[in-house]
Design an enzyme around this catalytic site. Sequence first.
Site, PDB file in Angstrom:
ATOM      1  N   THR A   7      -1.741   5.601   2.324  1.00  0.00           N
ATOM      2  CA  THR A   7      -3.320   5.191   1.989  1.00  0.00           C
ATOM      3  C   THR A   7      -2.626   4.155   3.275  1.00  0.00           C
ATOM      4  O   THR A   7      -1.948   3.520   3.384  1.00  0.00           O
ATOM      5  CB  THR A   7      -2.714   4.207   0.957  1.00  0.00           C
ATOM      6  OG1 THR A   7      -3.172   4.948  -0.102  1.00  0.00           O
ATOM      7  CG2 THR A   7      -4.700   3.286   0.662  1.00  0.00           C
TER       8      THR A   7
ATOM      9  N   LEU B  73       0.866  -0.918  -0.199  1.00  0.00           N
ATOM     10  CA  LEU B  73       0.293   0.531   0.181  1.00  0.00           C
ATOM     11  C   LEU B  73       0.609   1.105  -0.075  1.00  0.00           C
ATOM     12  O   LEU B  73       1.808   0.852   0.665  1.00  0.00           O
ATOM     13  CB  LEU B  73      -1.214   0.204   1.248  1.00  0.00           C
ATOM     14  CG  LEU B  73      -2.022  -1.012   1.115  1.00  0.00           C
ATOM     15  CD1 LEU B  73      -2.653  -0.970   2.590  1.00  0.00           C
ATOM     16  CD2 LEU B  73      -3.116  -0.978   0.156  1.00  0.00           C
ATOM     17  N   ASP B  74       0.581   2.274  -0.750  1.00  0.00           N
ATOM     18  CA  ASP B  74       1.353   3.426  -0.223  1.00  0.00           C
ATOM     19  C   ASP B  74       1.579   3.590   0.904  1.00  0.00           C
ATOM     20  O   ASP B  74       0.546   3.883   1.546  1.00  0.00           O
ATOM     21  CB  ASP B  74       0.367   4.188  -1.424  1.00  0.00           C
ATOM     22  CG  ASP B  74       0.395   4.124  -2.395  1.00  0.00           C
ATOM     23  OD1 ASP B  74       0.827   3.629  -3.157  1.00  0.00           O
ATOM     24  OD2 ASP B  74      -0.421   5.211  -3.772  1.00  0.00           O
ATOM     25  N   VAL B  75       2.604   4.339   0.720  1.00  0.00           N
ATOM     26  CA  VAL B  75       2.721   6.156   2.303  1.00  0.00           C
ATOM     27  C   VAL B  75       1.186   6.389   3.044  1.00  0.00           C
ATOM     28  O   VAL B  75       1.157   6.073   3.875  1.00  0.00           O
ATOM     29  CB  VAL B  75       4.438   6.615   1.929  1.00  0.00           C
ATOM     30  CG1 VAL B  75       4.405   6.968   3.497  1.00  0.00           C
ATOM     31  CG2 VAL B  75       5.218   5.930   2.097  1.00  0.00           C
TER      32      VAL B  75
END
Length: 300
Positions: A134, A130-132
Amino acid sequence: MLPVPDALVGERVDAALSRMLGMSRAQCQALIEAGNVLVNGGVPSKSTRLAAMDLLEVTIPAPQTPPVPVTGMDILYDDEDIVVVDKPVGVAAHTGPGWSGPTVLGNLEAAGYRITGYGPPERQGIVHRLDVGTSGAMMVAKSELAYSVMKRAFKERTVTKIYHAVVAGHMDPPSGTIEAPIGRHPSREWRMAVIEGGKAAITHYDTLELMAGASLLEIHLETGRTHQIRVHTAALGHPCVGDVFYGADPKTAERLGLERQWLHAVSLSFAHPRTGVLTSVRSPYPPDLARALELLRNPA
């Protein structure tokens, strides 16, 4: 060099960097204080306000110490093969160029978890990310079997990943599919965009709730491109609330107390790598998203 997005003109440099890089404001302030941020070639203070046409230059030093453990990362599921964490915002999946903050792997290591040695050295055990910026459910493999099976499952898209997003306005139609190729923005570094010749990207969405000026969506990804949900919804004129990097209204973000996009990975459903039993794990909304949603539901 990073040009300042129009939506961030007038913002403090620490707040703008937080939104652009997906880092906490404290981490951005530390970069500024260490002289690793330049505005038009000069060293700003953390309270410097950005102007149109300003150019940002950011140097993120390589980590000199082991990844920083982060508190508040709950465990949603754990057995001999896999662990599913409730990843907080501001935490990366693993270390890498340009990131020296807290990581999922660092936190698991600090808590005494044994993670498989399979995978590249900096991301052993990582089967998806997951993105930082998110939050939500993220799986890490503990056994070699789990790594092999789940890495393939995510690649073949047999794992059901469900996201919830609050977007500006009301989608038309309220349920549908967005199919548009995504690639690097031709002129804006670190930004993705719908572009001709990009990688195929397919997003399915359903409207769960309508509010004044916003909608709560349930989203299923058929592909997994960088920033896919954020780029696809923004391309239709409905950026995720709080996502000023992709065109959301900064005044709304400020009113709701959001320092990131309203986007959360709410669940993972998968065949267990050892038993084959269908397993589902769900992540509740974190406090900042729950509070913002309540404010949208009850603006008075």
